[in-house]
Design a protein around this motif. Sequence first.
Motif, PDB file in Angstrom:
ATOM      1  N   LYS A   6       0.812  -1.224   0.000  1.00 13.39           N
ATOM      2  CA  LYS A   6       0.000   0.000   0.000  1.00 13.39           C
ATOM      3  C   LYS A   6       0.843   1.271   0.000  1.00 13.39           C
ATOM      4  CE  LYS A   6      -4.317  -1.804   0.920  1.00 13.39           C
ATOM      5  NZ  LYS A   6      -5.102  -1.598  -0.287  1.00 13.39           N
ATOM      6  N   SER A   7       2.151   1.114  -0.060  1.00 11.93           N
ATOM      7  CA  SER A   7       3.030   2.287  -0.123  1.00 11.93           C
ATOM      8  C   SER A   7       4.395   1.856  -0.641  1.00 11.93           C
ATOM      9  CB  SER A   7       3.209   2.903   1.271  1.00 11.93           C
ATOM     10  OG  SER A   7       3.905   1.992   2.099  1.00 11.93           O
ATOM     11  N   ALA A   8       5.210   2.842  -1.045  1.00 17.24           N
ATOM     12  CA  ALA A   8       6.568   2.545  -1.507  1.00 17.24           C
ATOM     13  C   ALA A   8       7.381   1.906  -0.376  1.00 17.24           C
ATOM     14  CB  ALA A   8       7.240   3.816  -2.000  1.00 17.24           C
ATOM     15  N   THR A  11       6.759  -1.752  -0.108  1.00 17.52           N
ATOM     16  CA  THR A  11       7.450  -2.507  -1.163  1.00 17.52           C
ATOM     17  C   THR A  11       8.944  -2.636  -0.828  1.00 17.52           C
ATOM     18  OG1 THR A  11       5.842  -1.832  -2.819  1.00 17.52           O
ATOM     19  CG2 THR A  11       7.984  -2.531  -3.644  1.00 17.52           C
ATOM     20  N   GLY A  44       7.053   2.564 -13.247  1.00 20.81           N
ATOM     21  CA  GLY A  44       6.381   3.062 -12.051  1.00 20.81           C
ATOM     22  C   GLY A  44       5.740   1.960 -11.225  1.00 20.81           C
ATOM     23  N   GLY A  45       5.969   0.729 -11.615  1.00 21.63           N
ATOM     24  CA  GLY A  45       5.373  -0.405 -10.909  1.00 21.63           C
ATOM     25  C   GLY A  45       5.992  -0.656  -9.539  1.00 21.63           C
ATOM     26  N   LYS A  47       9.629  -1.551  -9.294  1.00 23.02           N
ATOM     27  CA  LYS A  47      10.797  -2.434  -9.428  1.00 23.02           C
ATOM     28  C   LYS A  47      12.033  -1.843  -8.732  1.00 23.02           C
ATOM     29  CE  LYS A  47      10.408  -2.473 -13.996  1.00 23.02           C
ATOM     30  NZ  LYS A  47       9.175  -1.652 -14.118  1.00 23.02           N
ATOM     31  N   THR A  48      12.330  -0.594  -9.066  1.00 22.27           N
ATOM     32  CA  THR A  48      13.518   0.032  -8.462  1.00 22.27           C
ATOM     33  C   THR A  48      13.319   0.219  -6.955  1.00 22.27           C
ATOM     34  OG1 THR A  48      14.043   1.116 -10.550  1.00 22.27           O
ATOM     35  CG2 THR A  48      15.075   2.028  -8.586  1.00 22.27           C
ATOM     36  N   THR A  49      12.101   0.543  -6.562  1.00 16.94           N
ATOM     37  CA  THR A  49      11.786   0.682  -5.133  1.00 16.94           C
ATOM     38  C   THR A  49      12.067  -0.632  -4.393  1.00 16.94           C
ATOM     39  OG1 THR A  49      10.058   2.277  -5.714  1.00 16.94           O
ATOM     40  CG2 THR A  49       9.909   1.282  -3.526  1.00 16.94           C
ATOM     41  N   GLU A 123      15.933  -5.401 -14.235  1.00 15.70           N
ATOM     42  CA  GLU A 123      14.678  -4.759 -14.636  1.00 15.70           C
ATOM     43  C   GLU A 123      14.574  -4.815 -16.154  1.00 15.70           C
ATOM     44  OE1 GLU A 123      13.670  -0.998 -12.718  1.00 15.70           O
ATOM     45  OE2 GLU A 123      15.257  -1.309 -11.249  1.00 15.70           O
ATOM     46  N   GLU A 146      -2.586   4.523  -7.475  1.00 13.80           N
ATOM     47  CA  GLU A 146      -1.418   5.365  -7.191  1.00 13.80           C
ATOM     48  C   GLU A 146      -0.517   4.812  -6.082  1.00 13.80           C
ATOM     49  OE1 GLU A 146      -0.355   9.847  -5.946  1.00 13.80           O
ATOM     50  OE2 GLU A 146      -2.480   9.488  -6.406  1.00 13.80           O
ATOM     51  N   LYS A 147      -1.117   4.281  -5.032  1.00 16.71           N
ATOM     52  CA  LYS A 147      -0.344   3.814  -3.874  1.00 16.71           C
ATOM     53  C   LYS A 147      -0.321   2.288  -3.729  1.00 16.71           C
ATOM     54  CE  LYS A 147       1.078   7.594  -2.032  1.00 16.71           C
ATOM     55  NZ  LYS A 147       2.510   7.759  -1.932  1.00 16.71           N
ATOM     56  N   THR A 148      -1.024   1.597  -4.574  1.00 21.83           N
ATOM     57  CA  THR A 148      -1.193   0.155  -4.379  1.00 21.83           C
ATOM     58  C   THR A 148      -0.571  -0.657  -5.517  1.00 21.83           C
ATOM     59  OG1 THR A 148      -3.330   0.771  -3.400  1.00 21.83           O
ATOM     60  CG2 THR A 148      -2.913  -1.579  -3.696  1.00 21.83           C
ATOM     61  N   ARG A 149       0.189  -1.689  -5.133  1.00 21.72           N
ATOM     62  CA  ARG A 149       0.798  -2.570  -6.131  1.00 21.72           C
ATOM     63  C   ARG A 149       0.565  -4.027  -5.733  1.00 21.72           C
ATOM     64  NH1 ARG A 149       1.233   1.977  -7.327  1.00 21.72           N
ATOM     65  NH2 ARG A 149       3.045   3.149  -8.045  1.00 21.72           N
TER      66      ARG A 149
HETATM   67  N1  LIG Z   1       2.977   0.373  -3.135  1.00 24.79           N
HETATM   68  C1  LIG Z   1       3.998   0.951  -3.813  1.00 24.79           C
HETATM   69  N2  LIG Z   1       5.103   0.231  -4.125  1.00 24.79           N
HETATM   70  C2  LIG Z   1       6.116   0.788  -4.833  1.00 24.79           C
HETATM   71  N3  LIG Z   1       6.152   2.063  -5.274  1.00 24.79           N
HETATM   72  C3  LIG Z   1       5.077   2.823  -4.989  1.00 24.79           C
HETATM   73  C4  LIG Z   1       3.970   2.316  -4.252  1.00 24.79           C
HETATM   74  N4  LIG Z   1       3.060   3.315  -4.116  1.00 24.79           N
HETATM   75  C5  LIG Z   1       3.576   4.379  -4.741  1.00 24.79           C
HETATM   76  N5  LIG Z   1       4.791   4.111  -5.269  1.00 24.79           N
HETATM   77  C6  LIG Z   1       5.596   5.044  -6.083  1.00 24.79           C
HETATM   78  O1  LIG Z   1       5.670   4.530  -7.403  1.00 24.79           O
HETATM   79  C7  LIG Z   1       6.937   4.802  -7.972  1.00 24.79           C
HETATM   80  C8  LIG Z   1       7.637   3.503  -8.342  1.00 24.79           C
HETATM   81  O2  LIG Z   1       8.776   3.821  -9.065  1.00 24.79           O
HETATM   82  P1  LIG Z   1       9.925   2.793  -9.396  1.00 24.79           P
HETATM   83  O3  LIG Z   1      10.228   1.951  -8.207  1.00 24.79           O
HETATM   84  O4  LIG Z   1      11.055   3.578  -9.976  1.00 24.79           O
HETATM   85  O5  LIG Z   1       9.231   1.891 -10.521  1.00 24.79           O
HETATM   86  P2  LIG Z   1       9.892   1.061 -11.709  1.00 24.79           P
HETATM   87  O6  LIG Z   1      11.331   0.806 -11.383  1.00 24.79           O
HETATM   88  O7  LIG Z   1       9.052  -0.200 -11.771  1.00 24.79           O
HETATM   89  O8  LIG Z   1       9.712   1.897 -12.937  1.00 24.79           O
HETATM   90  C9  LIG Z   1       7.725   5.577  -6.926  1.00 24.79           C
HETATM   91  O9  LIG Z   1       7.602   6.940  -7.193  1.00 24.79           O
HETATM   92  C10 LIG Z   1       7.033   5.199  -5.621  1.00 24.79           C
HETATM   93  O10 LIG Z   1       7.144   6.191  -4.628  1.00 24.79           O
END
Ligand SMILES: Nc1ncnc2c1ncn2[C@@H]1O[C@H](COP(=O)(O)OP(=O)(O)O)[C@@H](O)[C@H]1O
Length: 165
Positions: A6-8, A11, A44-45, A47-49, A123, A146-149
């Motif tokens: 539910k948040s970065a 993850t 934006g999924g 992955k890097t996070t 990636e 926006e906040k959920t993955r």
């Molecule tokens: N549940 C979540 N898990 C991961 N990132 C999230 C989540 N909710 C919001 N975000 C935002 O989504 C973006 C993910 O970016 P990133 O990790 O660079 O994605 P990718 O590498 O897949 O392109 C970040 O800006 C992060 O703050």
Amino acid sequence: MERITKSASETKRLGEDFAKRIINKKYKKRDKKAFVICLKGDLGGGKTTFVQGFAKGLGIEGKVLSPTFVIMKKFSIPCIREKESFYRYLYHIDCYRIDSSKEVNSLGLKEIVSDPQNIVIIEWVDRIKEEWLSCTLSIQFHFIDEKTRRVIIKENGKTKNLSCY
Ligand SMILES: Nc1ncnc2c1ncn2[C@@H]1O[C@H](COP(=O)(O)OP(=O)(O)O)[C@@H](O)[C@H]1O
Ligand SMILES: [Mg+2]
């Protein structure tokens, strides 16, 4: 293994926890190849996070930035427990900008994935077509809002429970 985050930071924690499990398992078992994790899913999924948390779980300090513009980054894995980890290096690779086998060869990826001392996290792996590349496991990131993955971890096409690692 399927998890909704539910948040970065959730993850990141998932990545951190996962790294610790991998390291623990490898104390007992040695493979002849690198541990290769393939990250899939849209921009934006998360992955890097996930990799940021994963690196933290390995004891790597400092911020892990997206390697999109450099393609590959190498980190030393410090000793994070009383005994040394078998793994020495983490390679974080982003194939988003790769468009030829020549580029893959210039990275030396074949050697990197053959070395059992390495953990390799990739990636945009779909951009690499080399038949010698196989993933130990793959992780799919689905954007829900926006906040959920939704994060799905698979080994050989089957979802596995996190406790298996
Ligand atoms: N549940 C979540 N898990 C991961 N990132 C999230 C989540 N909710 C919001 N975000 C935002 O989504 C973006 C993910 O970016 P990133 O990790 O660079 O994605 P990718 O590498 O897949 O392109 C970040 O800006 C992060 O703050
Ligand atoms: Mg990324």
